[in-house]
Write a protein that holds these residues in place. Sequence first.
Motif, mmCIF file in Angstrom:
data_model
loop_
_atom_site.group_PDB
_atom_site.id
_atom_site.type_symbol
_atom_site.label_atom_id
_atom_site.label_comp_id
_atom_site.label_asym_id
_atom_site.label_seq_id
_atom_site.Cartn_x
_atom_site.Cartn_y
_atom_site.Cartn_z
ATOM 1 N N LEU A 348 76.212 -92.008 7.602
ATOM 2 C CA LEU A 348 77.552 -92.159 7.054
ATOM 3 C C LEU A 348 77.543 -92.824 5.680
ATOM 4 O O LEU A 348 78.491 -92.646 4.901
ATOM 5 C CB LEU A 348 78.431 -92.983 8.004
ATOM 6 C CG LEU A 348 78.805 -92.333 9.345
ATOM 7 C CD1 LEU A 348 79.655 -93.289 10.168
ATOM 8 C CD2 LEU A 348 79.524 -91.028 9.141
ATOM 9 N N GLY A 349 76.520 -93.594 5.375
ATOM 10 C CA GLY A 349 76.484 -94.282 4.086
ATOM 11 C C GLY A 349 77.618 -95.277 3.963
ATOM 12 O O GLY A 349 77.887 -96.047 4.890
ATOM 13 N N THR A 350 78.332 -95.263 2.851
ATOM 14 C CA THR A 350 79.437 -96.199 2.663
ATOM 15 C C THR A 350 80.580 -95.940 3.638
ATOM 16 O O THR A 350 81.381 -96.839 3.908
ATOM 17 C CB THR A 350 79.968 -96.123 1.222
ATOM 18 O OG1 THR A 350 80.357 -94.777 0.931
ATOM 19 C CG2 THR A 350 78.907 -96.563 0.228
ATOM 20 N N ALA A 351 80.657 -94.731 4.188
ATOM 21 C CA ALA A 351 81.687 -94.432 5.188
ATOM 22 C C ALA A 351 81.405 -95.154 6.501
ATOM 23 O O ALA A 351 82.266 -95.205 7.381
ATOM 24 C CB ALA A 351 81.776 -92.930 5.431
ATOM 25 N N GLY A 352 80.199 -95.710 6.637
ATOM 26 C CA GLY A 352 79.842 -96.459 7.835
ATOM 27 C C GLY A 352 80.010 -97.955 7.672
ATOM 28 O O GLY A 352 79.449 -98.725 8.444
ATOM 29 N N LEU A 353 80.783 -98.375 6.670
ATOM 30 C CA LEU A 353 81.024 -99.801 6.430
ATOM 31 C C LEU A 353 82.392 -100.246 6.915
ATOM 32 O O LEU A 353 82.735 -101.420 6.831
ATOM 33 C CB LEU A 353 80.906 -100.104 4.927
ATOM 34 C CG LEU A 353 79.548 -99.839 4.280
ATOM 35 C CD1 LEU A 353 79.633 -100.083 2.773
ATOM 36 C CD2 LEU A 353 78.475 -100.710 4.904
ATOM 37 N N GLY A 354 83.197 -99.311 7.405
ATOM 38 C CA GLY A 354 84.574 -99.629 7.755
ATOM 39 C C GLY A 354 84.727 -100.319 9.098
ATOM 40 O O GLY A 354 83.909 -100.166 10.005
ATOM 41 N N GLY A 359 91.209 -95.452 4.247
ATOM 42 C CA GLY A 359 89.973 -95.113 3.561
ATOM 43 C C GLY A 359 88.856 -94.677 4.487
ATOM 44 O O GLY A 359 87.804 -94.227 4.031
ATOM 45 N N TYR A 360 89.071 -94.810 5.795
ATOM 46 C CA TYR A 360 88.076 -94.398 6.784
ATOM 47 C C TYR A 360 88.756 -93.566 7.857
ATOM 48 O O TYR A 360 89.874 -93.878 8.275
ATOM 49 C CB TYR A 360 87.395 -95.613 7.436
ATOM 50 C CG TYR A 360 86.693 -96.517 6.471
ATOM 51 C CD1 TYR A 360 85.390 -96.247 6.057
ATOM 52 C CD2 TYR A 360 87.329 -97.656 5.970
ATOM 53 C CE1 TYR A 360 84.737 -97.081 5.168
ATOM 54 C CE2 TYR A 360 86.687 -98.500 5.080
ATOM 55 C CZ TYR A 360 85.387 -98.207 4.676
ATOM 56 O OH TYR A 360 84.739 -99.026 3.787
ATOM 57 N N SER A 361 88.074 -92.527 8.302
ATOM 58 C CA SER A 361 88.633 -91.704 9.377
ATOM 59 C C SER A 361 88.429 -92.390 10.720
ATOM 60 O O SER A 361 87.601 -93.303 10.856
ATOM 61 C CB SER A 361 87.947 -90.333 9.389
ATOM 62 O OG SER A 361 86.592 -90.463 9.814
ATOM 63 N N ALA A 362 89.175 -91.942 11.723
ATOM 64 C CA ALA A 362 89.035 -92.511 13.066
ATOM 65 C C ALA A 362 87.612 -92.345 13.607
ATOM 66 O O ALA A 362 87.054 -93.295 14.179
ATOM 67 C CB ALA A 362 90.050 -91.883 14.009
ATOM 68 N N PRO A 363 86.969 -91.169 13.440
ATOM 69 C CA PRO A 363 85.582 -91.050 13.911
ATOM 70 C C PRO A 363 84.626 -91.985 13.189
ATOM 71 O O PRO A 363 83.683 -92.495 13.795
ATOM 72 C CB PRO A 363 85.246 -89.584 13.634
ATOM 73 C CG PRO A 363 86.560 -88.885 13.642
ATOM 74 C CD PRO A 363 87.519 -89.855 13.023
ATOM 75 N N GLU A 364 84.846 -92.233 11.911
ATOM 76 C CA GLU A 364 83.978 -93.149 11.166
ATOM 77 C C GLU A 364 84.109 -94.573 11.691
ATOM 78 O O GLU A 364 83.115 -95.270 11.898
ATOM 79 C CB GLU A 364 84.327 -93.095 9.675
ATOM 80 C CG GLU A 364 83.921 -91.786 9.015
ATOM 81 C CD GLU A 364 84.550 -91.583 7.653
ATOM 82 O OE1 GLU A 364 84.187 -90.601 6.975
ATOM 83 O OE2 GLU A 364 85.416 -92.409 7.258
ATOM 84 N N LEU A 365 85.343 -95.007 11.904
ATOM 85 C CA LEU A 365 85.561 -96.348 12.436
ATOM 86 C C LEU A 365 84.990 -96.464 13.853
ATOM 87 O O LEU A 365 84.391 -97.481 14.216
ATOM 88 C CB LEU A 365 87.056 -96.678 12.438
ATOM 89 C CG LEU A 365 87.727 -96.782 11.065
ATOM 90 C CD1 LEU A 365 89.223 -97.000 11.225
ATOM 91 C CD2 LEU A 365 87.116 -97.918 10.253
ATOM 92 N N ALA A 366 85.181 -95.421 14.650
ATOM 93 C CA ALA A 366 84.659 -95.435 16.020
ATOM 94 C C ALA A 366 83.132 -95.485 16.018
ATOM 95 O O ALA A 366 82.519 -96.137 16.880
ATOM 96 C CB ALA A 366 85.145 -94.217 16.785
ATOM 97 N N ALA A 367 82.501 -94.788 15.059
ATOM 98 C CA ALA A 367 81.039 -94.783 14.989
ATOM 99 C C ALA A 367 80.499 -96.179 14.728
ATOM 100 O O ALA A 367 79.479 -96.585 15.301
ATOM 101 C CB ALA A 367 80.577 -93.821 13.902
ATOM 102 N N VAL A 368 81.172 -96.932 13.865
ATOM 103 C CA VAL A 368 80.741 -98.299 13.567
ATOM 104 C C VAL A 368 80.858 -99.180 14.803
ATOM 105 O O VAL A 368 79.940 -99.939 15.142
ATOM 106 C CB VAL A 368 81.568 -98.884 12.406
ATOM 107 C CG1 VAL A 368 81.237 -100.364 12.197
ATOM 108 C CG2 VAL A 368 81.314 -98.101 11.124
#
Length: 402
Positions: A348-354, A359-368
């Motif tokens: 995810l890169g910077t998308a995995g910092l949320g 600025g972040y999608s629900a799947p990105e936030l859930a992944a973190v």
Amino acid sequence: MADFGGDAETFRAEARAWLAENFPASLKADPAAQLAAMQAQPESPEAKLWRERMGAKGWGVPTWPAEYGGGGLSRQEARVLAEEMAAVGARNPIGGMGVMMFGPTLIEYGTEALKRQHLPGIITGTVRWCQGYSEPGSGSDLASLQTRCEDKGDHWLINGSKIWTSGANLADWCFCLVRTDSSKKHEGISFVLIDMKTPGVEVRPIRLINGTSPFCETFFTDVKVPKDQLFGPLNGGWTVAKRLLQFERDNISAGLGGASIGAPVNALTVMGALKDYVGLDETGRVADSDLRRRAIEHLMEAQAFQQTVRRAADEARAGNGPSAATSIMKYAGAKIAQDRNELIVEALGTAGLGWTGEGYSAPELAAVRTWLRSKGNSIEGGTSEINLNVVSKRVLGLPDPK
């Protein structure tokens, strides 16, 4: 055992017809929505109807004895049922610790009275169970537990506390290890069943790093337990507890491995994250060669693990349940699950910092949050270090270090 003429295809037709009539159509379209409906508090009306129908049929626990409400199916019939459920997108609505841990142990060790009392609620999914094992000072060295259980003649009196009690805030009953003899260690432990509505039981959820609270602290203050809720022999609870741990690790390892390579978790998979966030080169391969190599190694390990889990499950059903070898499978499953989530967040890169916000999608936030939660995979159900010790001693027969 159910009698369908000994013909698996005859049973397949029976199962297919029953599912067509009883699986709610509204749950078919979206597997993720179906799971959410089943896990909601309270469950959706459709999910409740599905659970009630499966519970009444006994097919939530297809191979459990029919005399207690189980499906009474053969292993072959159970496989056919699983295939037909998968074909229509139906999830098994009957689960939890009662099914995964306590129920199989109860079938093996319980008195007839305890089986009659507790198995129906597990089989129908109407009674939830939690596990009272670990204590603040007794985690890896579980046999040092200090929760006291005194014989008061017509009842047991329990005082002490447990920690990391998964789902205790939602549970109806607790299967609990207590100390009934302070002069001995392993031989002074008994196994009792506690109604969580009993006066003196207090539950406090623990907030985890990922923002959820699946674990709890559980306190027992002068809790009275009927004498007939002793499970197994007095001071013989350690033997029962070890057997239950085998069932627990077997089920945890299967779940961890499934998450590693199975259907998307929160809509993100390893390869999906790599393709969408890292990108492909001109040959159609993941552009980052190092990430590509590690992802391939992970997926190969996960696939091999899943095949091993299925083989072990077949062997367990054909014999006497899971063996001590489940400890190495739980160890491997935890590592594979952690590797999976780390690869996704890295992709995810910077998308995995949320953590929250725009600025972040629900799947990105859930992944973190899933990545953070996976750090506990190597602790729960027995730490990886303890699992390796079990393999060393009980599987390989190695001597204790001098």
